[in-house]
Design an enzyme around this catalytic site. Structure first.
Site, PDB file in Angstrom:
ATOM      1  N   GLY A 244       0.754  -1.243   0.000  1.00 40.13           N
ATOM      2  CA  GLY A 244       0.000   0.000   0.000  1.00 40.13           C
ATOM      3  C   GLY A 244       0.780   1.286   0.000  1.00 40.13           C
ATOM      4  N   GLU A 286       3.554  -6.982   1.105  1.00 42.78           N
ATOM      5  CA  GLU A 286       3.067  -7.213  -0.253  1.00 42.78           C
ATOM      6  C   GLU A 286       3.178  -5.946  -1.102  1.00 42.78           C
ATOM      7  OE1 GLU A 286      -0.969  -8.442   0.170  1.00 42.78           O
ATOM      8  OE2 GLU A 286      -0.519 -10.017   1.623  1.00 42.78           O
ATOM      9  N   ARG A 289       3.193  -1.289  -6.234  1.00 45.56           N
ATOM     10  CA  ARG A 289       3.376   0.039  -6.828  1.00 45.56           C
ATOM     11  C   ARG A 289       4.686   0.697  -6.390  1.00 45.56           C
ATOM     12  NH1 ARG A 289      -1.093   3.497  -7.932  1.00 45.56           N
ATOM     13  NH2 ARG A 289      -2.300   2.134  -6.559  1.00 45.56           N
ATOM     14  N   ARG A 325      -5.646   3.835 -15.979  1.00 42.28           N
ATOM     15  CA  ARG A 325      -5.779   4.516 -14.690  1.00 42.28           C
ATOM     16  C   ARG A 325      -6.446   5.890 -14.773  1.00 42.28           C
ATOM     17  NH1 ARG A 325      -2.049   6.053 -11.855  1.00 42.28           N
ATOM     18  NH2 ARG A 325      -2.931   5.542  -9.827  1.00 42.28           N
ATOM     19  N   CYS A 355     -12.555   5.312 -29.280  1.00 38.90           N
ATOM     20  CA  CYS A 355     -13.846   5.974 -29.487  1.00 38.90           C
ATOM     21  C   CYS A 355     -14.643   6.063 -28.188  1.00 38.90           C
ATOM     22  CB  CYS A 355     -14.630   5.224 -30.568  1.00 38.90           C
ATOM     23  SG  CYS A 355     -16.020   6.177 -31.199  1.00 38.90           S
ATOM     24  N   GLU A 356     -14.110   6.802 -27.233  1.00 42.28           N
ATOM     25  CA  GLU A 356     -14.748   7.064 -25.944  1.00 42.28           C
ATOM     26  C   GLU A 356     -14.331   8.454 -25.475  1.00 42.28           C
ATOM     27  OE1 GLU A 356     -16.806   5.147 -24.228  1.00 42.28           O
ATOM     28  OE2 GLU A 356     -16.589   3.222 -25.263  1.00 42.28           O
ATOM     29  N   TYR A 383       0.292  -1.040 -12.769  1.00 44.82           N
ATOM     30  CA  TYR A 383      -1.099  -1.029 -13.214  1.00 44.82           C
ATOM     31  C   TYR A 383      -1.263  -0.328 -14.564  1.00 44.82           C
ATOM     32  CZ  TYR A 383      -1.467  -2.308  -8.360  1.00 44.82           C
ATOM     33  OH  TYR A 383      -1.275  -2.937  -7.161  1.00 44.82           O
TER      34      TYR A 383
END
Length: 427
Positions: A244, A286, A289, A325, A355-356, A383
């Protein structure tokens, strides 16, 4: 990101200009720095050694979901890393990369029967069990195989990580873990199951934490529970405090790894001496990032500049399918021109060709750029590739690893034909 810097006006990964990487491999391309990966992992490993003279009392388990390229896993395995996985596929990646299954912990709320069998057949270190229903299934699967499954229960301590709600995992309303108030009962159940071996306790309260106070608060709650379990004769062999710790995307100032681990080990040592009667207990982490996030960037090219009355757009060849992200979390990534250009700066939204309307990588960035320029989307090592997709039948980006003045292709770009090769026409 000290391993990405300008030299003679050109942005480089270690000693290699990104212009040369684009010439060799095209774009969009993920670019990783080996030196940055080693440095970031070593921050954990060194802090563990400094605080826990016996290396067997601490284990860093890299979170595979953050970046699962087997070259990254191979590098970390050689540095001594264990691995935190959330699927059977990730376990097979670790094994393909030469990782040691006996240093693998298996997290995740929805483990299937087949995934459990796969993990048991490779004798992984531990299952982080997230519900009593999963506990009973694991007991049945292990029984079918004539094995005992080592487990930790992932306890939800109801601690607010004060991070984005999509990456907060330690509150009552989150799907993860077993509620703190129900954990003691769940451990009692686990202790009675014939094919379950209670090994430890686990928690993970969220991601991109800049302050370690919530993590230390969660540790206090775990310690309280371990003491209650010990009184009932359920003795644990490890505490897994999760990951984290955040990284710098913009002006973020995350806690230093060494400072955080120093405070954590001091708390554990004091408890171990006075309440746990000096018994050895392994501490696990763990991180994901904080090891790989700032070790990578996404290299992209400006296809068009579109100037409008309300906004200016830099339309690039990377898109939301390459880096999800921003569209998913409204996440901020720095944007740097690969070649520094002297000229008037204008404010651009950096958008892709998908196309968004949600296909954007950065908003309102002041840049002096022209059509055909290369841009670097920074802090994209975590990520990025693992969350990418083939939306609009777009092949996923290539990946390269830079080691000093050497560049290694660690994943080639997908071709359109490969994307529909598994499909068939109707007869």
């Amino acid at each position: 990101m000290s391993h990405f810097s300008y030299k003679n006006g050109a942005l480089c990964a270690e000693n290699v200009p990104l212009t040369e990487i684009a010439r060799q491999f095209g774009s969009p391309t993920y670019v990783y720095s080996k030196a940055a990966l080693v440095e970031n992992f070593s921050a954990y490993a060194n802090a563990c050694r400094e605080n826990q003279r016996d290396a067997s009392t601490a284990l860093v388990c890299y979170s595979v979901k953050s970046n699962s390229n087997i070259a990254v896993l191979d590098l970390l395995s050689k540095l001594g890393s264990g691995f935190d996985i959330v699927s059977g596929g990730e376990l097979l990646r670790v094994i393909a990369a030469g990782g040691d299954p006996s240093k693998v912990i298996f997290s995740g709320v929805g483990k299937t029967h087949e995934e459990m069998k796969l993990a048991l057949s490779h004798d992984i270190l531990c299952f982080n069990v997230e519900s009593t229903a999963e506990l009973h299934r694991l007991n049945e699967v292990a029984g079918e195989m004539g094995k005992q499954a080592p487990v930790s229960l992932r306890v939800n301590p109801n601690v607010d990580a004060k991070t984005h709600p999509y990456i907060s995992t330690g509150l009552k309303e989150n799907k993860f873990g077993i509620a703190y108030d129900e954990a003691l009962t769940a451990y009692r159940t686990a202790a009675t199951l014939p094919h379950i071996r209670v090994a430890g306790i686990d928690c993970h309260i969220g991601s991109q934490l800049l302050d370690d106070a919530p993590l230390l608060e969660a540790l206090d709650r775990l310690i309280e529970l371990v003491d209650r379990l010990t009184q009932e004769g359920i003795v644990l062999h490890h505490i897994d405090i999760g990951g984290g710790i955040g990284i710098t995307y913009d002006k973020d100032k995350p806690v230093a790894i060494g400072d955080y681990l120093g405070r954590l080990f001091a708390k554990i040592d004091k408890w171990r001496l006075h309440q746990y009667k000096g018994k050895p207990i392994q501490v696990m982490f763990e991180p994901g990032r904080s090891i790989v996030g700032n070790a990578g960037l996404l290299l992209t090219e400006v296809e068009y500049l579109k100037h409008g009355a309300a906004k200016n757009f830099a339309i690039v060849n990377a898109a939301m399918n390459d880096l999800m992200r921003p569209a998913m979390y409204e996440a901020w990534h720095g944007v740097q021109p690969v070649v520094q250009r002297v000229g008037e700066q204008k404010t651009y939204d950096i958008v892709g060709p998908v196309c968004e309307s949600g296909d954007w990588l950065a908003r309102e960035r002041s840049l002096a750029i022209e059509q055909g320029d290369l841009l670097a989307i920074m802090s994209a090592g975590a990520y990025g590739m693992t969350m990418s997709s083939n939306y609009n039948t777009r092949g996923r980006a290539a990946e390269v690893m830079v080691d000093g003045d050497q560049v290694h292709l660690i994943r080639r770009r997908e071709t359109p034909g490969e994307l529909f090769a598994l499909e068939t026409l109707l007869p």
